[in-house]
Design an enzyme around this catalytic site. Structure first.
Site, short mmCIF file in Angstrom:
data_model
loop_
_atom_site.label_atom_id
_atom_site.label_comp_id
_atom_site.label_asym_id
_atom_site.label_seq_id
_atom_site.Cartn_x
_atom_site.Cartn_y
_atom_site.Cartn_z
CG HIS A 1 -0.98 65.71 -12.36
ND1 HIS A 1 -0.19 64.58 -12.31
CD2 HIS A 1 -2.25 65.28 -12.17
CE1 HIS A 1 -0.97 63.52 -12.10
NE2 HIS A 1 -2.21 63.92 -12.01
CD1 TRP B 1 -2.92 63.59 -4.92
CD2 TRP B 1 -2.87 63.72 -2.69
NE1 TRP B 1 -4.07 63.01 -4.45
CE2 TRP B 1 -4.07 63.08 -3.08
CE3 TRP B 1 -2.62 63.92 -1.32
CZ2 TRP B 1 -5.02 62.63 -2.15
CZ3 TRP B 1 -3.56 63.47 -0.40
CH2 TRP B 1 -4.73 62.83 -0.82
CB SER C 1 -3.65 61.46 -13.41
OG SER C 1 -3.82 61.94 -12.12
CE LYS D 1 -4.94 56.80 -8.88
NZ LYS D 1 -3.77 57.48 -8.36
CD GLU E 1 -9.44 61.30 -4.80
OE1 GLU E 1 -8.52 61.25 -3.98
OE2 GLU E 1 -9.29 61.69 -5.97
CD GLN F 1 -4.79 59.38 -3.89
OE1 GLN F 1 -4.14 59.50 -4.93
NE2 GLN F 1 -6.10 59.50 -3.84
C1 MCU Z 1 -2.89 60.70 -9.54
O1 MCU Z 1 -4.25 60.40 -9.85
C2 MCU Z 1 -5.32 61.04 -9.21
C3 MCU Z 1 -5.18 61.01 -7.70
O2 MCU Z 1 -5.09 59.67 -7.27
C4 MCU Z 1 -6.40 61.65 -7.09
O3 MCU Z 1 -6.28 61.75 -5.68
C5 MCU Z 1 -6.63 63.04 -7.62
O4 MCU Z 1 -7.87 63.48 -7.18
O5 MCU Z 1 -6.69 62.99 -9.01
C6 MCU Z 1 -5.56 62.49 -9.67
C7 MCU Z 1 -5.89 62.59 -11.11
O6 MCU Z 1 -6.43 61.69 -11.70
O7 MCU Z 1 -5.69 63.81 -11.65
C8 MCU Z 1 -6.11 64.03 -12.97
#
Ligand code: MCU
Length: 414
Positions: free
Chosen positions: A361, A325, A227, A231, A281, A273
């Site tokens: 996720h 998302w 997530s 990145k 954010e 997103q």
């Molecule tokens: C996919 O990573 C992120 C996403 O970019 C955000 O918008 C969300 O709030 O959180 C995701 C994440 O890190 O989930 C653990």
């Protein structure tokens, strides 16, 4: 979701541009870390400190220099182009990656690797927890886990858990400039949290290089995270050439996704997103990036080129088809396009994409285990496996059509 602060006058921050790729006998510096030497000596076109940006609606051509419009035809020129892409990402999206500081020392004791860094009189120290494998033989391959490992731990592989939040916070938009990286470089350093984490990964490897008591094989290092930390894993792999295998998991927009495709998904009514959302954010990107998020086509890159900084090193993109998302079509199309760079380098099987739905996720599904094993076994264990796959379980290739997004051809680099 949060609107980005946006100004109509972008203010690029120039960064120094290396001008040459030296011959095989020396190493060069890309963002402060030593990179793989080029096969032949080549002059690199110099990126001007100010660039007139023009709108590019499809995914920008990996094989044309921004600096002078010339084409990349050789592997040596590709290294020049990687330096250019590195500078562009630092300038417009991620902030400046500082070079290795004057003093980096460390020690290993009781499952903890301690990293001490001094930069011009200011010091920080951070800890990495080390889990050695219970099978296999030293020196062990290792995975640097960005904020923790979210893929199953492979047998015979050490796991080094990097507390990336301690290096650069990512709670929300108020986290800007907070964390040990900013203690060292100042709270107004342009590096975003992800760039600060990449810097931290490099310092861990600096210490591993001088800590033989921790018996790791430094030619077999991976980085992984899920997530937001996926990145981060992709950025670390992109900016640290000592990483042999990069495994971003469900990184979404801002990782494996391309900003342009994510914008198109949102425009088509999918709750994905986008760059405009993401800069409000959190602090994963530089403050300068906010100047471009409402004019994404003006960016001279997209994230297929972030991935391409890794080529021809190994990259396995693990992704989820089922969460809008995360921009599944964006990640699929972006990474499928990135694979063309490995194709051009004659290293197609060093880059794989495995996109599977029907799971939560960051919950690694068992039907992806074979894909993960293939990359781990080849790049961390030296086995001969089939890693030549770029696949999604999404119906109809998620509707991604190459010709909608790619208007350049793939050369065979010599
Ligand atoms: C996919 O990573 C992120 C996403 O970019 C955000 O918008 C969300 O709030 O959180 C995701 C994440 O890190 O989930 C653990």
């Amino acid at each position: 979701p949060g609107a980005a602060s946006s100004s109509s006058t972008p203010t690029p921050t120039p960064t120094p541009t290396p001008t040459t790729v030296p011959s095989t006998t020396t190493s060069t510096t890309v963002g402060g870390t030593s990179s793989t030497p080029a096969p032949t000596s080549t002059n690199c076109p110099t990126l001007p400190s100010s660039i007139t940006l023009k709108a590019i609606s499809k995914l920008p051509d990996p094989f044309t220099f921004v600096a002078d419009g010339s084409k990349v035809t050789t592997k040596a020129q590709w290294q020049c182009r990687q330096q250019e892409i590195s500078q562009l990402f630092q300038r417009y999206e991620l902030g400046t990656l500082p070079p290795k500081p004057s003093s980096v020392t460390g020690s290993y004791s009781g499952s903890t690797l301690t990293v001490n860094v001094n930069n011009g009189g200011t010091s920080i120290s951070f800890s990495v927890s080390v889990q050695l494998p219970s099978s296999g033989t030293a020196p062990y391959p290792a995975i640097i886990a960005m904020g923790g490992l979210s893929i199953p731990t492979p047998a015979g592989v050490a796991v080094l858990t990097f507390n990336n939040n301690d290096m650069a916070q990512q709670t929300d938009s108020t986290s800007r400039g907070k964390g040990k990286f900013y203690t060292l470089y100042g709270s107004s350093a342009t590096a975003s949290s992800m760039m600060a984490w990449a810097w931290g990964v490099s310092r861990i490897i600096d210490v591993l290089e001088v800590t033989p008591s921790l018996k790791l094989d430094l030619t077999k290092l991976a980085v992984s995270g899920c997530s937001r930390n996926g990145k981060g894993a992709m950025v670390a792999g992109a900016f640290e050439p000592r990483i042999a295998l990069t495994i971003p998991q469900e990184s979404g927009s801002g990782g494996g996704g391309c900003w342009r495709i994510s914008d198109a998904m949102l425009a088509a009514g999918v709750n994905t997103q986008t760059a405009s959302e993401i800069v409000g954010e959190n602090v994963w990107f530089s403050t300068n990036f906010a100047n471009y998020v409402r004019q994404v086509p003006n960016l001279p890159f997209d994230h297929h080129l972030l991935a391409a900084l890794i080529a021809p090193r190994a990259l396995l993109v693990i992704d989820n088809t089922g969460i809008d998302w995360l921009g599944p079509k964006s990640v699929w199309g972006c990474m499928k396009t990135a694979n063309k760079v490995w194709q051009a380098l004659g290293a197609t099987a060093n880059m794989g994409v495995s996109q599977v739905g029907n799971h939560n996720h960051c919950a690694f599904p068992s039907n992806e285990q074979g894909d993960l094993d293939a990359f781990i076994n080849k790049f961390l264990k030296g086995q001969n496996t089939n890693t030549a796959f770029v696949k999604t379980d999404g119906a109809n290739g998620l509707g991604f059509v190459d010709s909608d997004w790619v208007d350049w051809s793939v050369p065979t680099l010599t």
